[in-house]
Design a protein around this motif. Structure first.
Motif, PDB file in Angstrom:
ATOM      1  N   GLU A 100      13.810 -31.838 -18.913  1.00  0.00           N
ATOM      2  CA  GLU A 100      13.648 -31.576 -17.487  1.00  0.00           C
ATOM      3  C   GLU A 100      14.096 -30.163 -17.101  1.00  0.00           C
ATOM      4  N   ALA A 101      14.802 -29.470 -18.008  1.00  0.00           N
ATOM      5  CA  ALA A 101      15.315 -28.133 -17.704  1.00  0.00           C
ATOM      6  C   ALA A 101      14.296 -27.039 -17.988  1.00  0.00           C
ATOM      7  N   LEU A 102      13.178 -27.376 -18.655  1.00  0.00           N
ATOM      8  CA  LEU A 102      12.265 -26.343 -19.138  1.00  0.00           C
ATOM      9  C   LEU A 102      10.992 -26.244 -18.297  1.00  0.00           C
ATOM     10  N   LEU A 103      10.538 -25.020 -18.100  1.00  0.00           N
ATOM     11  CA  LEU A 103       9.263 -24.729 -17.458  1.00  0.00           C
ATOM     12  C   LEU A 103       8.780 -23.373 -17.943  1.00  0.00           C
ATOM     13  N   VAL A 104       7.578 -23.017 -17.567  1.00  0.00           N
ATOM     14  CA  VAL A 104       7.020 -21.707 -17.908  1.00  0.00           C
ATOM     15  C   VAL A 104       7.113 -20.793 -16.700  1.00  0.00           C
ATOM     16  N   ALA A 105       7.547 -19.548 -16.919  1.00  0.00           N
ATOM     17  CA  ALA A 105       7.461 -18.482 -15.913  1.00  0.00           C
ATOM     18  C   ALA A 105       6.711 -17.340 -16.585  1.00  0.00           C
ATOM     19  N   HIS A 106       5.409 -17.282 -16.367  1.00  0.00           N
ATOM     20  CA  HIS A 106       4.535 -16.366 -17.099  1.00  0.00           C
ATOM     21  C   HIS A 106       4.389 -15.056 -16.334  1.00  0.00           C
ATOM     22  N   PHE A 107       5.066 -14.025 -16.803  1.00  0.00           N
ATOM     23  CA  PHE A 107       4.954 -12.683 -16.244  1.00  0.00           C
ATOM     24  C   PHE A 107       3.732 -11.990 -16.843  1.00  0.00           C
ATOM     25  N   VAL A 120       4.882 -22.775 -14.203  1.00  0.00           N
ATOM     26  CA  VAL A 120       4.183 -23.978 -14.664  1.00  0.00           C
ATOM     27  C   VAL A 120       5.214 -25.017 -15.089  1.00  0.00           C
ATOM     28  N   PRO A 121       5.430 -26.055 -14.284  1.00  0.00           N
ATOM     29  CA  PRO A 121       6.322 -27.134 -14.711  1.00  0.00           C
ATOM     30  C   PRO A 121       5.589 -28.103 -15.631  1.00  0.00           C
ATOM     31  N   SER A 122       6.345 -28.780 -16.483  1.00  0.00           N
ATOM     32  CA  SER A 122       5.780 -29.877 -17.252  1.00  0.00           C
ATOM     33  C   SER A 122       5.838 -31.139 -16.393  1.00  0.00           C
ATOM     34  N   PRO A 123       5.235 -32.235 -16.834  1.00  0.00           N
ATOM     35  CA  PRO A 123       5.327 -33.475 -16.047  1.00  0.00           C
ATOM     36  C   PRO A 123       6.746 -33.963 -15.823  1.00  0.00           C
ATOM     37  N   VAL A 124       7.702 -33.514 -16.657  1.00  0.00           N
ATOM     38  CA  VAL A 124       9.079 -33.998 -16.498  1.00  0.00           C
ATOM     39  C   VAL A 124      10.036 -32.917 -16.019  1.00  0.00           C
ATOM     40  N   THR A 125       9.536 -31.709 -15.717  1.00  0.00           N
ATOM     41  CA  THR A 125      10.426 -30.662 -15.214  1.00  0.00           C
ATOM     42  C   THR A 125      11.109 -31.127 -13.934  1.00  0.00           C
ATOM     43  N   GLY A 126      12.411 -30.960 -13.861  1.00  0.00           N
ATOM     44  CA  GLY A 126      13.168 -31.424 -12.711  1.00  0.00           C
ATOM     45  C   GLY A 126      13.167 -30.423 -11.566  1.00  0.00           C
ATOM     46  N   ARG A 149      -0.165 -28.772 -11.944  1.00  0.00           N
ATOM     47  CA  ARG A 149      -0.085 -29.437 -13.243  1.00  0.00           C
ATOM     48  C   ARG A 149      -0.360 -28.415 -14.335  1.00  0.00           C
ATOM     49  N   GLU A 150       0.096 -28.693 -15.546  1.00  0.00           N
ATOM     50  CA  GLU A 150      -0.079 -27.769 -16.657  1.00  0.00           C
ATOM     51  C   GLU A 150      -1.508 -27.825 -17.181  1.00  0.00           C
ATOM     52  N   VAL A 151      -1.985 -26.667 -17.635  1.00  0.00           N
ATOM     53  CA  VAL A 151      -3.316 -26.551 -18.213  1.00  0.00           C
ATOM     54  C   VAL A 151      -3.292 -25.367 -19.166  1.00  0.00           C
TER      55      VAL A 151
END
Length: 280
Positions: A100-107, A120-126, A149-151
């Motif tokens: 839940e702590a992980l997500l994408v921050a795409h620069f 971009v959060p995952s389905p379980v990102t908090g 949602r992620e893609v």
């Protein structure tokens, strides 16, 4: 995490916006003498006690997953923001104790100049991790786009790939040269899209006009689903673009990347400069 081109640019951005920044890379960290960022010699000193971790290491899934597991072993559920442009956050979070702590921050390169960051959060990102990362990016005056949602490819790379696919098809079919195709983008849709995205362009041109345009053109657009031979053949020959001296164009040592002009372009691309009328 990571002191390559993207990692150092992200660190530079955060320092400029007033954050205390620690940087770690197992290969060593070469910071400018004027930087107030702290170069750490080990992972523990870099991650323990921080509020957010930004990761910008090599685009290798096992390497990223191993790093995230070690960070969570040391720092628990600290928010982890990966700068990946390849992997979905659910892939990166697989096997983590705190997914839940992980997500994408795409620069986008250069990270301290181009405004956009895709979150971009995952389905379980908090919500705590998502909020912490968004707060840092907003305070850093980035243009934050959060996906629902992620893609694969997120937003910008999917849009960019659609244009590249059609550009390569036009070159292959002999419709125009690479120079002419590039000119059509740089002198035509490029400046417009710096001020208005595709949906506003359609609105201003008239959806009835775009209904007719898409009805006529969509059936004839490229639908290629594999890497174009025009790219693969050049890679096989070692013609990788500017970094090798030859790609679709030839390059000399004095050739400057268009990225050096981004400051002027982005300064002009403000909402107040939007044209009052758009056509198709």
């Amino acid at each position: 995490m990571g002191a390559g081109t993207m990692g150092l640019a992200i660190a530079r951005l955060l320092v400029e916006k007033g954050y205390v920044v620690r940087v770690f890379d197992p290969r060593g960290v070469d910071l400018p003498e004027t930087s107030t960022a702290v170069a750490c010699t080990n992972l523990v000193d870099c991650v323990v006690g921080v509020d957010v971790v930004f990761e910008a290491i090599v685009e290798d899934l096992p390497a990223k997953q191993a790093l995230f597991r070690e960070i969570q072993r040391l720092a628990g559920s600290v928010p982890l923001a990966s700068n990946t442009s390849t992997y979905r956050p659910s892939e990166l979070a697989a096997g983590l104790e705190f997914p839940e702590a992980l997500l994408v921050a795409h620069f986008f390169h250069p990270a301290d100049v181009v405004p956009l960051v895709e979150v971009v959060p995952s389905p379980v990102t908090g919500p705590a991790a998502l909020g912490a990362v968004r707060d840092v990016l907003t305070h850093s005056e980035k243009a934050v786009v959060t996906l629902a949602r992620e893609v694969d490819g997120f937003l910008a790379n999917r849009l960019q790939c659609a244009l590249i696919r059609e550009a390569v098809w036009l070159l292959r079919e002999g419709v125009a040269s690479a120079e002419e195709i590039d000119k059509a983008v740089v002198q035509g849709i490029g400046p417009r899209w710096a001020l208005a995205g595709p949906f506003e362009v359609m609105d201003r041109g008239g959806l009835d006009v775009w209904e007719a345009v898409t009805r006529r053109l969509f059936p004839s657009l490229s639908t290629e689903s594999s890497t174009p031979k025009e790219i693969s053949a050049r890679v096989a020959r070692g013609n990788l673009g500017q970094k090798s001296g030859q790609g679709f164009y030839g390059y000399g040592d004095a050739d400057l990347s268009p990225l050096v002009r981004l400051h002027d372009v982005l300064a002009a691309a403000t909402p107040g400069d939007r044209p009052a009328q758009e056509d198709s």
